[in-house]
Design an enzyme around this catalytic site. Structure first.
Site, PDB file in Angstrom:
ATOM      1  N   TYR A  54      20.074  11.443 -49.777  1.00 40.76           N
ATOM      2  CA  TYR A  54      19.418  10.277 -49.164  1.00 40.76           C
ATOM      3  C   TYR A  54      20.087   9.695 -47.913  1.00 40.76           C
ATOM      4  CZ  TYR A  54      16.517   9.962 -53.428  1.00 40.76           C
ATOM      5  OH  TYR A  54      15.648  10.195 -54.458  1.00 40.76           O
TER       6      TYR A  54
ATOM      7  N   GLU B 184      13.472   5.329 -35.058  1.00 39.44           N
ATOM      8  CA  GLU B 184      14.013   4.898 -33.765  1.00 39.44           C
ATOM      9  C   GLU B 184      15.053   5.909 -33.268  1.00 39.44           C
ATOM     10  OE1 GLU B 184      13.626   3.215 -36.533  1.00 39.44           O
ATOM     11  OE2 GLU B 184      13.453   1.060 -36.222  1.00 39.44           O
TER      12      GLU B 184
HETATM   13  N1  THU Z   1      13.264   3.433 -41.570  1.00 41.07           N
HETATM   14  C1  THU Z   1      13.064   3.710 -40.242  1.00 41.07           C
HETATM   15  O1  THU Z   1      12.627   4.823 -39.887  1.00 41.07           O
HETATM   16  N2  THU Z   1      13.365   2.757 -39.335  1.00 41.07           N
HETATM   17  C2  THU Z   1      13.831   1.505 -39.656  1.00 41.07           C
HETATM   18  O2  THU Z   1      14.241   0.758 -38.775  1.00 41.07           O
HETATM   19  C3  THU Z   1      13.755   1.062 -41.052  1.00 41.07           C
HETATM   20  C4  THU Z   1      13.780   2.177 -42.050  1.00 41.07           C
HETATM   21  C5  THU Z   1      12.985   4.494 -42.558  1.00 41.07           C
HETATM   22  C6  THU Z   1      14.216   5.049 -43.183  1.00 41.07           C
HETATM   23  C7  THU Z   1      13.666   5.639 -44.465  1.00 41.07           C
HETATM   24  O3  THU Z   1      13.200   6.958 -44.198  1.00 41.07           O
HETATM   25  C8  THU Z   1      12.471   4.750 -44.789  1.00 41.07           C
HETATM   26  O4  THU Z   1      12.195   4.004 -43.617  1.00 41.07           O
HETATM   27  C9  THU Z   1      12.713   3.792 -45.936  1.00 41.07           C
HETATM   28  O5  THU Z   1      13.843   3.036 -45.742  1.00 41.07           O
END
Ligand code: THU
Length: 124
Positions: A48, A55
């Site tokens: 994980y 981003e």
């Molecule tokens: N996630 C993003 O891609 N960008 C963020 O700024 C917040 C979280 C993704 C990471 C993970 O794959 C999923 O959202 C759940 O946390």
């Protein structure tokens, strides 16, 4: 291109997220000063913590394409950027960030997203 149009690009690209563990698809679209849109999605991993936010895949692509910090006007994200991604947005010197938070559309500068930023120049 309006912020809403850029966010629509982020919404569309979110369908390509690889998020089988969280089932939470995130899309990001960044507008460069020369008018190019660069997109990214979150890419998760069975281990994980190795997953990467949308981003970061977006800005990693931009760097590979030859863009540098300061070359970006707006970043649109389908979710509120996490703390680490706020640091990435600061590093990339994005002028403005637009994102969804719950039902709201939020517009913020990087200084508002991450006040009192760490300055590596102070290490010297
Ligand atoms: N996630 C993003 O891609 N960008 C963020 O700024 C917040 C979280 C993704 C990471 C993970 O794959 C999923 O959202 C759940 O946390």
């Amino acid at each position: 291109m309006t912020d809403e149009e850029l966010l629509a690009r982020a919404d569309a690209i979110a369908a390509r997220a690889y998020a089988p563990y969280s089932n939470f698809n995130v899309g990001c679209a960044v507008l460069t000063r020369d008018g190019v849109v660069i997109e990214g999605v979150n890419v998760e991993n069975a281990a994980y913590p190795l997953g990467v936010c949308a981003e970061r895949t977006t800005f990693s692509r931009a760097i590979v394409q030859g863009y540098l910090p300061g070359d970006f006007t707006v970043a649109a994200i389908t979710a509120s950027p996490c703390g680490g991604c706020r640091q990435w947005l600061a590093e990339m010197q994005v002028e403005r960030v637009v994102f969804r938070n719950g039902g709201r559309l939020v517009h913020m500068t990087v200084d508002e997203l991450l006040p009192e930023q760490f300055d590596a120049g102070e290490l010297a």
